[in-house]
Design a protein around this motif. Structure first.
Motif, PDB file in Angstrom:
ATOM      1  N   GLU A 307      71.210  43.186  10.306  1.00  0.00           N
ATOM      2  CA  GLU A 307      70.268  43.219  11.728  1.00  0.00           C
ATOM      3  C   GLU A 307      68.839  43.882  11.758  1.00  0.00           C
ATOM      4  OE1 GLU A 307      71.534  44.826  16.504  1.00  0.00           O
ATOM      5  OE2 GLU A 307      72.441  45.807  14.589  1.00  0.00           O
ATOM      6  N   GLN A 310      65.780  41.927  10.742  1.00  0.00           N
ATOM      7  CA  GLN A 310      67.192  40.424  11.354  1.00  0.00           C
ATOM      8  C   GLN A 310      65.280  40.793  12.564  1.00  0.00           C
ATOM      9  OE1 GLN A 310      67.211  37.384  11.950  1.00  0.00           O
ATOM     10  NE2 GLN A 310      68.607  37.138   9.981  1.00  0.00           N
ATOM     11  N   ARG A 311      65.192  42.384  12.597  1.00  0.00           N
ATOM     12  CA  ARG A 311      63.855  43.260  13.200  1.00  0.00           C
ATOM     13  C   ARG A 311      62.690  43.273  12.684  1.00  0.00           C
ATOM     14  NH1 ARG A 311      67.385  47.520  16.306  1.00  0.00           N
ATOM     15  NH2 ARG A 311      68.965  46.013  18.045  1.00  0.00           N
ATOM     16  N   GLN A 314      61.982  39.071  12.881  1.00  0.00           N
ATOM     17  CA  GLN A 314      61.366  38.930  14.235  1.00  0.00           C
ATOM     18  C   GLN A 314      59.667  38.866  14.569  1.00  0.00           C
ATOM     19  OE1 GLN A 314      63.959  40.332  16.964  1.00  0.00           O
ATOM     20  NE2 GLN A 314      62.797  38.704  18.750  1.00  0.00           N
ATOM     21  N   ASP A 318      58.444  35.699  15.289  1.00  0.00           N
ATOM     22  CA  ASP A 318      58.766  35.469  16.361  1.00  0.00           C
ATOM     23  C   ASP A 318      56.740  34.832  17.409  1.00  0.00           C
ATOM     24  OD1 ASP A 318      59.279  35.199  18.899  1.00  0.00           O
ATOM     25  OD2 ASP A 318      61.125  36.667  19.232  1.00  0.00           O
ATOM     26  N   TRP A 330      64.158  47.896  19.954  1.00  0.00           N
ATOM     27  CA  TRP A 330      65.099  46.701  20.682  1.00  0.00           C
ATOM     28  C   TRP A 330      65.895  47.959  21.190  1.00  0.00           C
ATOM     29  CZ3 TRP A 330      62.412  45.866  16.471  1.00  0.00           C
ATOM     30  CH2 TRP A 330      62.432  45.239  15.769  1.00  0.00           C
ATOM     31  N   GLY A 358      70.366  42.815  20.070  1.00  0.00           N
ATOM     32  CA  GLY A 358      70.303  41.343  19.443  1.00  0.00           C
ATOM     33  C   GLY A 358      68.641  41.283  19.912  1.00  0.00           C
ATOM     34  N   TRP A 359      68.149  39.738  19.531  1.00  0.00           N
ATOM     35  CA  TRP A 359      66.864  38.918  19.363  1.00  0.00           C
ATOM     36  C   TRP A 359      65.670  39.693  20.765  1.00  0.00           C
ATOM     37  CZ3 TRP A 359      64.492  36.722  15.019  1.00  0.00           C
ATOM     38  CH2 TRP A 359      63.767  35.811  15.130  1.00  0.00           C
ATOM     39  N   ASP A 360      66.562  38.582  22.065  1.00  0.00           N
ATOM     40  CA  ASP A 360      66.044  38.728  22.859  1.00  0.00           C
ATOM     41  C   ASP A 360      65.674  40.452  23.918  1.00  0.00           C
ATOM     42  OD1 ASP A 360      65.676  36.501  22.888  1.00  0.00           O
ATOM     43  OD2 ASP A 360      68.036  35.867  23.689  1.00  0.00           O
ATOM     44  N   ILE A 362      64.141  42.880  22.895  1.00  0.00           N
ATOM     45  CA  ILE A 362      63.244  42.534  21.678  1.00  0.00           C
ATOM     46  C   ILE A 362      61.980  43.773  22.989  1.00  0.00           C
ATOM     47  CG2 ILE A 362      61.626  40.734  21.679  1.00  0.00           C
ATOM     48  CD1 ILE A 362      60.814  42.501  19.410  1.00  0.00           C
TER      49      ILE A 362
END
Length: 475
Positions: A307, A310-311, A314, A318, A330, A358-360, A362
């Motif tokens: 994880e 992934q950050r 991102q 992103d 996050w 998670g992703w959203d 941030i």
């Protein structure tokens, strides 16, 4: 109307010719691509295709390893793994199945414990990539040596943790930044930490606290036996926290000085507490065993390597993260999902201290007063530049691309300089003792040269202008 327009055009051209031609220097960059340039572009296309070029330090383990894998999975990047042990990196390449993405990963040796190694890496990178600019630089590598009772020294005679985590990345950015400014969406990301941000429990509630004080250690050269940025006694955990504070401050300074000039987005991140990371390899056995459990089920601040990777990925990938000058974190409820609920989720909960979801989830996190201290940040930049020997581009004034304004601006600059020289001659000022300030020899030469040039122009270009005016307008 046509005659008036003709007169105006002639008048502007005559003035431009008589005053200066500097306004047209922007044209010197207009050129047809040479055969060599066209050949270089073809080689870049053959080697990298349309992929972006991403450099990530410390890509053989932990956070960097997972972030590199995420970049490769997109199919949009050619990743340069900057690592100390190339053989280990090759083993990771095979174990993690990165061979699925042929021709998209290149390991390169980088020993952050040595400034010479940083320079060598940058030179080799320049040869490898040719004319292609670097699109992403992820300053991820770091060491944490909290149990050390004494400092270890780098090959350059500096305390090891600060050099590896901050100073060598500082030098690398200075080497790569100008090249990166040619990319369409360049980003430089430093990995900060909650421990460097003392407006949190993790950063302000656990001794030792990150604090550079007045940077007396850096000011004194930061060489053996000076082991700390503040000039005081060595504490391993504080050296790590101070280095993370420096990285976060650096992102802010670079944003203020160079974002508009280069177009590079400078940011820092806190990916969460990676309690099972190799970063804690030098901690005692009992700590490595129970700390992840504590972070998972008690505080909710646990983040796994996958994880966290992934950050970091991102912020590099992103489109939302093109904004510069941001400390990315996050979000998540600080006491959410504890107890049995946490056990049922295997510890993968939204946690405290900005560990988040998670992703959203941030968001742009707040930085402490220490991170935002402008005076210390400027001093950090200056002293680190002196320590590393880094060379930075001079900040440029943002000017209009309009050709007409460039011409008028050049004319105005010349006229202003002449009028100022006349004013200083006719109305001299006084120094602190009340004595009249006399023109220097250079100023006298400028005045004489201006008088001579003005007379010549009046009797040549001026006469032509008057002649043309009479022809157009009549007597």
């Amino acid at each position: 109307m046509k005659t008036s327009s003709t007169i105006t055009s002639i008048f502007l051209l005559l003035i431009a010719g008589s005053e200066t031609v500097d306004g047209f220097t922007f044209m010197k960059n207009w050129k047809v691509p040479s055969l060599n340039e066209m050949r270089a572009d073809k080689q870049i296309q053959e080697k990298f295709g349309d992929k972006k070029l991403a450099v990530i330090t410390g890509s053989s383990s932990g956070l960097g390893r997972k972030a590199a894998a995420a970049l490769l999975r997109t199919g949009e990047y050619h990743v340069i793994g900057a690592v100390r042990d190339v053989d280990k990196m090759q083993a990771v390449y095979e174990i993690d199945g990165w061979a699925e993405y042929p021709g998209t990963f290149t390991p390169m040796e980088l020993e952050l414990n040595s400034f010479d190694s940083v320079h060598k890496f940058c030179d080799e990178l320049d040869k490898f990539k040719g004319a292609k600019p670097v699109d992403r630089l992820l300053c991820n590598a770091g060491v944490y040596q909290p149990s050390l009772p004494y400092p270890k020294w780098s090959m350059d005679g500096h305390e090891q943790t600060m050099q590896i985590n901050f100073l060598s990345h500082f030098l690398m950015i200075s080497r790569l930044m100008e090249d990166m400014s040619r990319a369409s969406d360049p980003r430089i990301i430093t990995v900060g930490s909650v421990t460097g941000n003392d407006n949190t429990v993790g950063g302000g509630g656990v001794y030792p606290i990150a604090d550079l004080k007045n940077l007396d250690g850096f000011d004194a050269g930061f060489r053996n036996p000076i082991a700390m940025a503040d000039g005081y006694g060595f504490i391993g955990a504080k050296a790590y926290k101070d280095s993370k504070l420096c990285l976060m401050m650096l992102a802010n300074v670079l944003h203020a000085k160079y974002n508009k000039q280069t177009g590079i987005a400078f940011s820092s991140i806190y990916p969460g507490c990676i309690a099972e990371s190799p970063l804690f390899r030098e901690k005692r056995g009992w700590f490595r065993k129970y700390f992840p459990v504590f972070m998972k089920y008690i505080t909710g601040g646990f983040v796994g390597e996958e994880e966290a990777g992934q950050r970091l990925f991102q912020v590099a990938h992103d489109p939302r993260c093109t904004k510069s000058g941001v400390y990315w974190s996050w979000n998540g409820g600080p006491r959410e999902g504890r107890g049995m609920e946490a056990l049922e989720k295997g510890g993968q909960i939204s946690g405290g201290g900005g560990a988040g979801g998670g992703w959203d989830s941030i968001y742009e996190n707040d930085q402490s007063a220490k991170v935002q201290d402008a005076e210390i940040s400027v001093k950090l930049f200056k002293t680190a530049t002196a320590i590393t020997g880094a060379k930075w581009p001079k900040p440029n004034t943002i000017v209009s691309p309009c050709p007409t304004l460039k011409v008028i601006g050049a004319i105005s600059t010349g006229m202003t300089a002449r009028e100022e020289a006349k004013r200083m001659k006719e109305r001299p000022g006084f120094d602190e003792f009340g004595n009249v300030i006399r023109p220097t020899k250079r100023q006298k030469v400028v005045l004489v040269a201006d008088k001579v040039a003005g007379g010549v122009l009046r009797n040549t270009v001026g006469r032509v202008g008057r002649f043309v005016g009479r022809r157009v307008l009549g007597r």
